[in-house]
Design a protein around this motif. Structure first.
Motif, PDB file in Angstrom:
ATOM      1  N   VAL A 122      -5.616   7.909  -2.609  1.00 45.47           N
ATOM      2  CA  VAL A 122      -7.028   8.217  -2.423  1.00 45.47           C
ATOM      3  C   VAL A 122      -7.779   6.952  -2.784  1.00 45.47           C
ATOM      4  O   VAL A 122      -7.422   6.245  -3.726  1.00 45.47           O
ATOM      5  CB  VAL A 122      -7.473   9.385  -3.333  1.00 45.47           C
ATOM      6  CG1 VAL A 122      -8.979   9.570  -3.300  1.00 45.47           C
ATOM      7  CG2 VAL A 122      -6.768  10.665  -2.940  1.00 45.47           C
ATOM      8  N   ILE A 123      -8.821   6.656  -2.025  1.00 49.36           N
ATOM      9  CA  ILE A 123      -9.623   5.486  -2.342  1.00 49.36           C
ATOM     10  C   ILE A 123     -10.993   5.940  -2.827  1.00 49.36           C
ATOM     11  O   ILE A 123     -11.602   6.838  -2.246  1.00 49.36           O
ATOM     12  CB  ILE A 123      -9.723   4.519  -1.141  1.00 49.36           C
ATOM     13  CG1 ILE A 123     -10.386   3.211  -1.557  1.00 49.36           C
ATOM     14  CG2 ILE A 123     -10.446   5.144   0.034  1.00 49.36           C
ATOM     15  CD1 ILE A 123     -10.205   2.083  -0.573  1.00 49.36           C
ATOM     16  N   LEU A 154       0.841  -1.188   0.000  1.00 47.68           N
ATOM     17  CA  LEU A 154       0.000   0.000   0.000  1.00 47.68           C
ATOM     18  C   LEU A 154       0.884   1.248   0.000  1.00 47.68           C
ATOM     19  O   LEU A 154       1.771   1.378   0.848  1.00 47.68           O
ATOM     20  CB  LEU A 154      -0.897  -0.014   1.240  1.00 47.68           C
ATOM     21  CG  LEU A 154      -2.019   1.008   1.298  1.00 47.68           C
ATOM     22  CD1 LEU A 154      -3.026   0.759   0.171  1.00 47.68           C
ATOM     23  CD2 LEU A 154      -2.717   0.947   2.634  1.00 47.68           C
ATOM     24  N   PRO A 155       0.693   2.146  -0.959  1.00 44.48           N
ATOM     25  CA  PRO A 155       1.525   3.348  -1.000  1.00 44.48           C
ATOM     26  C   PRO A 155       1.220   4.258   0.192  1.00 44.48           C
ATOM     27  O   PRO A 155       0.167   4.166   0.804  1.00 44.48           O
ATOM     28  CB  PRO A 155       1.126   4.013  -2.315  1.00 44.48           C
ATOM     29  CG  PRO A 155      -0.195   3.453  -2.652  1.00 44.48           C
ATOM     30  CD  PRO A 155      -0.284   2.103  -2.031  1.00 44.48           C
ATOM     31  N   LYS A 201     -16.682   5.287  -7.837  1.00 48.04           N
ATOM     32  CA  LYS A 201     -16.372   6.628  -8.351  1.00 48.04           C
ATOM     33  C   LYS A 201     -16.640   7.747  -7.341  1.00 48.04           C
ATOM     34  O   LYS A 201     -16.663   8.914  -7.709  1.00 48.04           O
ATOM     35  CB  LYS A 201     -17.091   6.890  -9.666  1.00 48.04           C
ATOM     36  CG  LYS A 201     -16.666   5.906 -10.736  1.00 48.04           C
ATOM     37  CD  LYS A 201     -17.206   6.264 -12.069  1.00 48.04           C
ATOM     38  CE  LYS A 201     -16.729   5.186 -13.044  1.00 48.04           C
ATOM     39  NZ  LYS A 201     -17.028   5.453 -14.397  1.00 48.04           N
ATOM     40  N   ASN A 202     -16.831   7.402  -6.065  1.00 46.18           N
ATOM     41  CA  ASN A 202     -16.985   8.390  -5.005  1.00 46.18           C
ATOM     42  C   ASN A 202     -15.776   8.319  -4.084  1.00 46.18           C
ATOM     43  O   ASN A 202     -15.441   7.244  -3.584  1.00 46.18           O
ATOM     44  CB  ASN A 202     -18.257   8.130  -4.192  1.00 46.18           C
ATOM     45  CG  ASN A 202     -19.507   8.296  -5.016  1.00 46.18           C
ATOM     46  OD1 ASN A 202     -19.695   9.316  -5.661  1.00 46.18           O
ATOM     47  ND2 ASN A 202     -20.356   7.283  -5.018  1.00 46.18           N
ATOM     48  N   ILE A 203     -15.141   9.463  -3.836  1.00 49.53           N
ATOM     49  CA  ILE A 203     -13.983   9.500  -2.942  1.00 49.53           C
ATOM     50  C   ILE A 203     -14.449   9.215  -1.519  1.00 49.53           C
ATOM     51  O   ILE A 203     -15.448   9.767  -1.053  1.00 49.53           O
ATOM     52  CB  ILE A 203     -13.277  10.863  -3.015  1.00 49.53           C
ATOM     53  CG1 ILE A 203     -12.644  11.049  -4.394  1.00 49.53           C
ATOM     54  CG2 ILE A 203     -12.224  10.993  -1.913  1.00 49.53           C
ATOM     55  CD1 ILE A 203     -12.055  12.422  -4.623  1.00 49.53           C
ATOM     56  N   ILE A 204     -13.724   8.335  -0.836  1.00 47.05           N
ATOM     57  CA  ILE A 204     -13.991   8.025   0.562  1.00 47.05           C
ATOM     58  C   ILE A 204     -12.940   8.747   1.393  1.00 47.05           C
ATOM     59  O   ILE A 204     -11.742   8.554   1.195  1.00 47.05           O
ATOM     60  CB  ILE A 204     -13.916   6.502   0.823  1.00 47.05           C
ATOM     61  CG1 ILE A 204     -14.837   5.739  -0.136  1.00 47.05           C
ATOM     62  CG2 ILE A 204     -14.243   6.200   2.279  1.00 47.05           C
ATOM     63  CD1 ILE A 204     -16.299   6.081  -0.036  1.00 47.05           C
ATOM     64  N   VAL A 213      -6.039   5.279  -5.950  1.00 48.94           N
ATOM     65  CA  VAL A 213      -5.398   6.264  -6.806  1.00 48.94           C
ATOM     66  C   VAL A 213      -4.169   6.791  -6.080  1.00 48.94           C
ATOM     67  O   VAL A 213      -4.279   7.297  -4.963  1.00 48.94           O
ATOM     68  CB  VAL A 213      -6.363   7.416  -7.142  1.00 48.94           C
ATOM     69  CG1 VAL A 213      -5.697   8.415  -8.070  1.00 48.94           C
ATOM     70  CG2 VAL A 213      -7.662   6.883  -7.750  1.00 48.94           C
ATOM     71  N   THR A 214      -3.012   6.638  -6.706  1.00 50.17           N
ATOM     72  CA  THR A 214      -1.757   7.095  -6.095  1.00 50.17           C
ATOM     73  C   THR A 214      -1.261   8.359  -6.785  1.00 50.17           C
ATOM     74  O   THR A 214      -1.695   8.695  -7.883  1.00 50.17           O
ATOM     75  CB  THR A 214      -0.670   6.007  -6.174  1.00 50.17           C
ATOM     76  OG1 THR A 214      -0.438   5.694  -7.549  1.00 50.17           O
ATOM     77  CG2 THR A 214      -1.083   4.763  -5.431  1.00 50.17           C
ATOM     78  N   PHE A 215      -0.370   9.023  -6.116  1.00 47.43           N
ATOM     79  CA  PHE A 215       0.199  10.266  -6.629  1.00 47.43           C
ATOM     80  C   PHE A 215       1.628  10.013  -7.067  1.00 47.43           C
ATOM     81  O   PHE A 215       2.387   9.346  -6.368  1.00 47.43           O
ATOM     82  CB  PHE A 215       0.165  11.344  -5.551  1.00 47.43           C
ATOM     83  CG  PHE A 215      -1.220  11.624  -5.056  1.00 47.43           C
ATOM     84  CD1 PHE A 215      -2.034  12.519  -5.718  1.00 47.43           C
ATOM     85  CD2 PHE A 215      -1.720  10.972  -3.939  1.00 47.43           C
ATOM     86  CE1 PHE A 215      -3.319  12.780  -5.278  1.00 47.43           C
ATOM     87  CE2 PHE A 215      -3.011  11.226  -3.497  1.00 47.43           C
ATOM     88  CZ  PHE A 215      -3.806  12.125  -4.158  1.00 47.43           C
TER      89      PHE A 215
END
Length: 66
Positions: free
Chosen positions: A33-34, A28-29, A38-41, A60-62
C-alpha cells in the motif's frame, strides 16, 4: 525535488506521478500500500496523483505470520 520515502530523504524529478515513481523503486514487493502524507493512495488513482516537494511517502508491505 526532495521527498521522504520510508524515512529516507531522496531526490526525484519534478512532475512525477505515483505510477512513474513506482517504476523507479527497486525490489518493489508484489503486495503493498502506498501512503502520501499519511493518506492511502488507491491503485486507480496512481496516474492522477503527483508527488510534490516535501511529500512523505510510505510503502507499506504485508508480512505473514502465525
Amino acid at each position: 525535488m526532495r521527498i521522504t520515502i520510508n524515512g529516507n530523504s531522496v531526490e526525484i524529478k519534478d512532475g512525477i506521478n505515483i505510477t512513474d515513481f513506482l517504476k523507479t523503486v527497486e525490489n518493489l514487493p508484489k503486495l503493498f500500500v502506498i501512503e502520501q502524507n499519511k493518506n492511502i493512495i488507491y491503485k486507480e488513482d496512481y496516474d492522477s496523483v503527483f508527488l510534490k516537494d516535501g511529500d512523505e511517502i510510505e510503502l507499506v508491505t504485508f508480512t505473514g505470520g502465525g
